[in-house]
Scaffold this motif. Structure first.
Motif, PDB file in Angstrom:
ATOM      1  N   ILE A  21      -5.201  13.133   9.908  1.00 26.20           N
ATOM      2  CA  ILE A  21      -4.488  12.193  10.694  1.00 26.20           C
ATOM      3  C   ILE A  21      -5.643  11.769  11.632  1.00 26.20           C
ATOM      4  O   ILE A  21      -5.793  10.416  12.030  1.00 26.20           O
ATOM      5  CB  ILE A  21      -3.328  12.938  11.351  1.00 26.20           C
ATOM      6  N   VAL A  22      -6.482  12.548  12.183  1.00 22.91           N
ATOM      7  CA  VAL A  22      -7.523  12.300  12.955  1.00 22.91           C
ATOM      8  C   VAL A  22      -8.627  11.321  12.146  1.00 22.91           C
ATOM      9  O   VAL A  22      -9.030  10.287  12.755  1.00 22.91           O
ATOM     10  CB  VAL A  22      -8.227  13.369  13.515  1.00 22.91           C
ATOM     11  N   VAL A  23      -8.853  11.924  11.089  1.00 20.00           N
ATOM     12  CA  VAL A  23     -10.095  11.128  10.335  1.00 20.00           C
ATOM     13  C   VAL A  23      -9.708   9.938   9.707  1.00 20.00           C
ATOM     14  O   VAL A  23     -10.124   8.697  10.103  1.00 20.00           O
ATOM     15  CB  VAL A  23     -10.714  12.040   8.963  1.00 20.00           C
ATOM     16  N   ILE A  24      -8.457   9.779   9.283  1.00 21.92           N
ATOM     17  CA  ILE A  24      -8.004   8.352   8.673  1.00 21.92           C
ATOM     18  C   ILE A  24      -7.604   7.331   9.956  1.00 21.92           C
ATOM     19  O   ILE A  24      -8.029   6.154  10.010  1.00 21.92           O
ATOM     20  CB  ILE A  24      -6.776   8.458   8.013  1.00 21.92           C
ATOM     21  N   PRO A  65     -20.449  10.942   1.797  1.00 26.67           N
ATOM     22  CA  PRO A  65     -20.068  10.088   2.738  1.00 26.67           C
ATOM     23  C   PRO A  65     -20.955  10.349   3.777  1.00 26.67           C
ATOM     24  O   PRO A  65     -21.354   9.019   4.397  1.00 26.67           O
ATOM     25  CB  PRO A  65     -18.517   9.982   2.904  1.00 26.67           C
ATOM     26  N   LEU A  66     -21.223  11.456   4.381  1.00 32.54           N
ATOM     27  CA  LEU A  66     -21.671  11.619   5.477  1.00 32.54           C
ATOM     28  C   LEU A  66     -23.176  10.843   5.403  1.00 32.54           C
ATOM     29  O   LEU A  66     -23.768  10.327   6.343  1.00 32.54           O
ATOM     30  CB  LEU A  66     -21.891  13.097   6.015  1.00 32.54           C
ATOM     31  N   LEU A  67     -24.074  11.231   4.281  1.00 30.51           N
ATOM     32  CA  LEU A  67     -25.222  10.575   4.004  1.00 30.51           C
ATOM     33  C   LEU A  67     -25.133   9.009   4.043  1.00 30.51           C
ATOM     34  O   LEU A  67     -26.231   8.320   4.603  1.00 30.51           O
ATOM     35  CB  LEU A  67     -25.811  10.942   2.579  1.00 30.51           C
ATOM     36  N   LEU A  68     -24.285   8.399   3.263  1.00 31.56           N
ATOM     37  CA  LEU A  68     -24.076   7.051   3.490  1.00 31.56           C
ATOM     38  C   LEU A  68     -23.896   6.281   4.876  1.00 31.56           C
ATOM     39  O   LEU A  68     -24.447   5.619   5.196  1.00 31.56           O
ATOM     40  CB  LEU A  68     -23.050   6.587   2.412  1.00 31.56           C
ATOM     41  N   SER A  69     -22.875   7.251   5.508  1.00 33.45           N
ATOM     42  CA  SER A  69     -22.551   6.526   6.960  1.00 33.45           C
ATOM     43  C   SER A  69     -23.560   6.657   7.766  1.00 33.45           C
ATOM     44  O   SER A  69     -23.693   6.004   8.856  1.00 33.45           O
ATOM     45  CB  SER A  69     -21.479   7.707   7.599  1.00 33.45           C
ATOM     46  N   PHE A 125     -20.421   2.994  10.862  1.00 34.69           N
ATOM     47  CA  PHE A 125     -19.152   3.749  10.863  1.00 34.69           C
ATOM     48  C   PHE A 125     -19.498   5.199  11.018  1.00 34.69           C
ATOM     49  O   PHE A 125     -20.277   5.954  10.164  1.00 34.69           O
ATOM     50  CB  PHE A 125     -18.483   3.780   9.368  1.00 34.69           C
ATOM     51  N   LYS A 126     -18.646   5.907  11.912  1.00 42.36           N
ATOM     52  CA  LYS A 126     -18.828   7.211  12.267  1.00 42.36           C
ATOM     53  C   LYS A 126     -17.685   8.152  12.039  1.00 42.36           C
ATOM     54  O   LYS A 126     -17.866   9.136  12.294  1.00 42.36           O
ATOM     55  CB  LYS A 126     -19.209   7.206  13.813  1.00 42.36           C
ATOM     56  N   PHE A 127     -16.742   7.733  11.178  1.00 38.80           N
ATOM     57  CA  PHE A 127     -15.335   8.455  11.103  1.00 38.80           C
ATOM     58  C   PHE A 127     -16.064   9.751  10.092  1.00 38.80           C
ATOM     59  O   PHE A 127     -15.246  10.710  10.033  1.00 38.80           O
ATOM     60  CB  PHE A 127     -14.590   7.560  10.400  1.00 38.80           C
ATOM     61  N   VAL A 128     -16.896   9.737   9.075  1.00 37.27           N
ATOM     62  CA  VAL A 128     -17.361  10.534   8.620  1.00 37.27           C
ATOM     63  C   VAL A 128     -17.884  11.771   9.504  1.00 37.27           C
ATOM     64  O   VAL A 128     -17.719  12.758   8.756  1.00 37.27           O
ATOM     65  CB  VAL A 128     -18.324  10.150   7.405  1.00 37.27           C
ATOM     66  N   MET A 129     -18.641  11.498  10.370  1.00 41.65           N
ATOM     67  CA  MET A 129     -18.854  12.634  11.365  1.00 41.65           C
ATOM     68  C   MET A 129     -17.831  13.468  11.901  1.00 41.65           C
ATOM     69  O   MET A 129     -17.985  14.611  11.953  1.00 41.65           O
ATOM     70  CB  MET A 129     -20.033  11.971  12.502  1.00 41.65           C
TER      71      MET A 129
END
Length: 187
Positions: free
Chosen positions: A164-167, A121-125, A130-134
């Motif tokens: 909680i933070v990521v979602i 997902p980091l590569l796709l982001s 969308f930066k949530f994966v970072m």
């Protein structure tokens, strides 16, 4: 709609053609056993699964991974099919965002998420807004705390903090993106 059906038939045909050399009753049995084992035996750094597992313990008195794993697998398939058929993917940006959502939701619902899984997902982001994966790639290292304990026992408070933070960040970004799209449609 005809192009869509033709596209999916072509994809299914290519996948089947790729598997033909390996097709045998033994292969299908081993492949399905591996998938079943993955979703019904292993647990590490899971998000929604850990909450559902806790509910299972409270209601049933034992770990319900055997049932939950099957239910979560079906839920993942339904969500991925929904993203495939009902999300508009008319541009590369939209397609990459859909792929990012699909793989992220898969991991959010998985029973096992090792830190290196976040690489996809980091590569796709990188190719989306969308930066949530970072944020996820920074917080996923908290799961390594498990390796500092005898028996590799996870600290579920750290797992909870991570997700909680990521979602929360994920929901915030999706909300902002939907709001941006709504405002641009009004203009």
């Amino acid at each position: 709609m005809k192009k869509l059906i033709l596209y999916y038939l072509l994809i299914i045909g290519v996948v089947i053609a790729g598997f033909i050399p390996f097709l045998s009753a033994e292969f299908l049995s081993n492949f399905s056993s591996s998938i079943g084992l993955w979703f019904q035996q292993f647990e590490f750094n899971a998000s929604f699964y850990y909450v559902l597992r806790w509910i299972g313990f409270e209601l049933k008195g034992y770990n319900t991974i055997g049932t939950l794993g099957k239910v979560l697998l079906v839920l993942v398939v339904v969500i991925l099919l929904g993203l495939s058929f009902f999300r508009k993917n008319s541009s590369k940006q939209q397609l990459l965002s859909t792929l990012l959502f699909g793989v992220s939701i898969y991991f959010f619902l998985s029973t096992t998420v090792h830190p290196w899984y976040v690489a996809t997902p980091l590569l796709l982001s990188i190719f989306t807004r969308f930066k949530f994966v970072m944020v996820w790639s920074l917080l996923v290292v908290l799961s390594y705390y498990a390796y500092s304990n005898p028996g590799y026992r996870e600290n579920l408070w750290l797992v909870a903090l991570e997700y909680i933070v990521v979602i929360g960040y994920f929901i915030s970004e999706v909300y902002q993106e939907n709001r941006r799209a709504t405002l641009s449609a009004v203009d």
